[in-house]
Design an enzyme around this catalytic site. Structure first.
Site, PDB file in Angstrom:
ATOM      1  N   ASP A 189       0.869  -1.163   0.000  1.00 57.05           N
ATOM      2  CA  ASP A 189       0.000   0.000   0.000  1.00 57.05           C
ATOM      3  C   ASP A 189       0.918   1.228   0.000  1.00 57.05           C
ATOM      4  OD1 ASP A 189      -2.286   1.736   0.538  1.00 57.05           O
ATOM      5  OD2 ASP A 189      -1.567   1.776   2.605  1.00 57.05           O
ATOM      6  N   ASP A 211      -0.088   4.997   1.149  1.00 55.74           N
ATOM      7  CA  ASP A 211      -0.267   5.939   2.257  1.00 55.74           C
ATOM      8  C   ASP A 211      -0.252   5.239   3.608  1.00 55.74           C
ATOM      9  OD1 ASP A 211      -0.628   8.262   0.553  1.00 55.74           O
ATOM     10  OD2 ASP A 211      -2.537   7.346  -0.015  1.00 55.74           O
ATOM     11  N   GLY A 244      -5.247   2.881  -2.747  1.00 59.28           N
ATOM     12  CA  GLY A 244      -6.669   3.185  -2.817  1.00 59.28           C
ATOM     13  C   GLY A 244      -6.944   4.597  -3.306  1.00 59.28           C
ATOM     14  N   LYS A 273      -8.636  -3.633  -4.202  1.00 63.64           N
ATOM     15  CA  LYS A 273      -7.232  -4.017  -4.375  1.00 63.64           C
ATOM     16  C   LYS A 273      -7.074  -5.512  -4.639  1.00 63.64           C
ATOM     17  CE  LYS A 273      -5.363  -0.363  -1.384  1.00 63.64           C
ATOM     18  NZ  LYS A 273      -4.570  -0.083  -0.174  1.00 63.64           N
ATOM     19  N   ASP A 298      -1.564  -0.928   5.979  1.00 66.25           N
ATOM     20  CA  ASP A 298      -1.911  -0.454   7.325  1.00 66.25           C
ATOM     21  C   ASP A 298      -3.396  -0.561   7.631  1.00 66.25           C
ATOM     22  OD1 ASP A 298      -3.066   2.744   7.079  1.00 66.25           O
ATOM     23  OD2 ASP A 298      -2.080   1.864   5.347  1.00 66.25           O
TER      24      ASP A 298
END
Length: 236
Positions: free
Chosen positions: A70, A72, A139, A176, A191
């Site tokens: 991921d 962020d 995302g 995802k 996260d």
């Protein structure tokens, strides 16, 4: 009356934040601990943890594979980008997250203010030494530029860089998952709760990266909520 109005405003703000960050409802199986809990109390004994060193030993001798990250709060601490976006496009609110102008700013230049997380550097170095292929699946809403791809390539010294995959977001499905499956990714680091679930839906292992306690992306998720492995010292 003034106190009542202020309280209502706070409640509405919290509700907006929760809705913006909500994943489709998937009940947790474990207690889970936020990064704040861990910073205050230490690492709980019942948390399923893993370190970069132990994971490296576990993977030793195994064939090269594809892994995913991921962006962020996993690869980058990008709260400065989102804070700036909120101030410029929707002060005090979250409408900026639905504004393509914000995403174009974030994806096409503002990531220069995103700090690479130390844990991501260590993991990417380890995987590159193994000869693994590295993918970034975010995302975020995409933009017609490759700044974030080039930025990630530079700050993490990635030799064989793939274009960042902008999966977008949905409250109905885990977007995802199809990308993780399409690229035969075996380990996906993230996260958010949705990162762990997306990985599992795609047949991969989801390893939790702890979201920094001062992240603008709230509420801070519960690490280990699904019994997944949690990367030690991954909050920075």
């Amino acid at each position: 009356m003034k106190k009542t109005i202020i309280s209502l405003s706070i409640l509405l703000s919290c509700a907006i934040t929760t809705n913006v960050n909500a994943d489709p409802k998937t009940p947790g199986t474990e207690k889970g601990y936020s990064t704040i809990d861990i910073l205050n109390l230490g690492v709980p004994k019942d948390l399923n943890t893993v370190s970069v060193e132990s994971l490296s030993k576990e993977l030793a001798g195994k064939p090269s594979m594809a892994v995913g990250f991921d962006v962020d709060d996993t690869a980058l601490f990008s709260s400065p980008v989102f804070y700036r976006g909120q101030q410029e496009f929707s002060p005090g609110g979250y409408a900026y997250l639905s504004n393509q102008d914000f995403w174009d700013k974030a994806n096409c230049g503002w990531d220069i203010f995103s700090m690479p997380k130390k844990i991501a550097t260590e993991l990417i170095d380890m995987h590159q030494q193994r000869g693994d292929s590295i993918y970034f699946i975010t995302g975020r809403t995409g933009s017609d530029c490759d700044f974030t791809t080039q930025y990630l390539k530079r700050v993490f010294n990635i030799t064989n860089m793939h274009d960042v995959i902008f999966a977008g977001s949905s409250r109905e499905e885990y977007l995802k998952a199809k990308h993780i499956k399409a690229h035969n990714i075996k380990i996906y680091y993230g996260d958010a709760n949705g990162d762990i679930i997306s990985a599992r839906q795609a047949g991969a292992e989801g390893i939790r990266i702890m979201r920094a306690a001062n992240s603008s992306y709230t509420p801070i998720p519960k690490n280990g909520l699904y019994g997944e492995r949690v990367m030690l010292n991954s909050q920075y």
